[in-house]
Scaffold this active site. Structure first.
Site, PDB file in Angstrom:
ATOM      1  N   VAL A 173       1.034  -1.287  -0.041  1.00  8.62           N
ATOM      2  CA  VAL A 173       0.105  -0.001   0.079  1.00  8.62           C
ATOM      3  C   VAL A 173       1.008   1.012   0.032  1.00  8.62           C
ATOM      4  O   VAL A 173       1.789   1.564   0.865  1.00  8.62           O
ATOM      5  CB  VAL A 173      -0.841   0.134   1.294  1.00  8.62           C
ATOM      6  CG1 VAL A 173      -1.996   1.216   1.103  1.00  8.62           C
ATOM      7  CG2 VAL A 173      -1.537  -1.252   1.358  1.00  8.62           C
ATOM      8  N   HIS A 185      -7.065   7.154   2.504  1.00  9.71           N
ATOM      9  CA  HIS A 185      -7.597   5.867   2.000  1.00  9.71           C
ATOM     10  C   HIS A 185      -6.295   4.965   2.435  1.00  9.71           C
ATOM     11  O   HIS A 185      -6.433   3.680   2.944  1.00  9.71           O
ATOM     12  CB  HIS A 185      -7.676   5.870   0.361  1.00  9.71           C
ATOM     13  CG  HIS A 185      -7.602   4.322  -0.023  1.00  9.71           C
ATOM     14  ND1 HIS A 185      -8.905   3.645  -0.178  1.00  9.71           N
ATOM     15  CD2 HIS A 185      -7.057   3.643  -0.782  1.00  9.71           C
ATOM     16  CE1 HIS A 185      -8.663   2.425  -0.661  1.00  9.71           C
ATOM     17  NE2 HIS A 185      -7.582   2.283  -1.003  1.00  9.71           N
TER      18      HIS A 185
END
Length: 155
Positions: free
Chosen positions: A81, A88
């Site tokens: 990520v 987010h």
């Protein structure tokens, strides 16, 4: 460097069944993480390795849970990520981390945590186990999963 002080593990994973659950975002990084996990599992003598791909890191916990319920001795969860301009990043990182922790605690099945949480792509590439990378987090997650199975068997 975050890999400083890592243990050197001599693992005997013969007879173990390990499921590698890998996200699909960031192909180059993910290919490196998966290859590193496979190298470490092969070195440990693990012959029964199943690879399952999922869309992203958010989906890792549910598939890790199913793998544990289906009889995997250990699960290796791999993802990346990369921070963007919205919250987010925080939500996905928190959900993946808490979800994978819950899988391990609920099932008693070790989950090797190989989810990279990076500020930028350069950090991810430096941890992906690729040629020129300083770290191999896919291999480290696989080693941790096997080592934890072996530790649990001593109890």
């Amino acid at each position: 460097m975050s890999g400083a002080g890592a243990p050197t593990l001599d693992l005997d994973g013969r007879g173990l069944a390990v499921t590698v659950v890998a996200a699909s975002w960031h192909d180059v990084v993910m290919d490196g993480l998966v290859a590193g996990a496979h190298r470490a599992l092969e070195k440990a003598g693990v012959e029964r390795v199943t690879l399952v791909r999922v869309p992203g890191s958010f989906e890792l916990p549910v598939v890790a849970l199913r793998a544990a319920q289906a009889g995997a001795d250990a699960v290796v969860a791999l993802g990346v990520v990369i921070r963007g301009g919205t919250p987010h990043f925080d939500f996905v990182c928190q959900a993946a981390t808490q979800g994978l922790t819950e899988v391990a605690l609920r099932t008693g099945t070790p989950v090797g945590f190989g989810v990279l949480t990076c500020d930028d792509e350069a950090q991810a590439l430096d941890r992906a186990g690729l040629e020129g990378s300083r770290e191999d987090k896919g291999a480290e997650a696989a080693e941790a999963a096997v080592a934890t199975v072996l530790a649990l068997r001593t109890l």
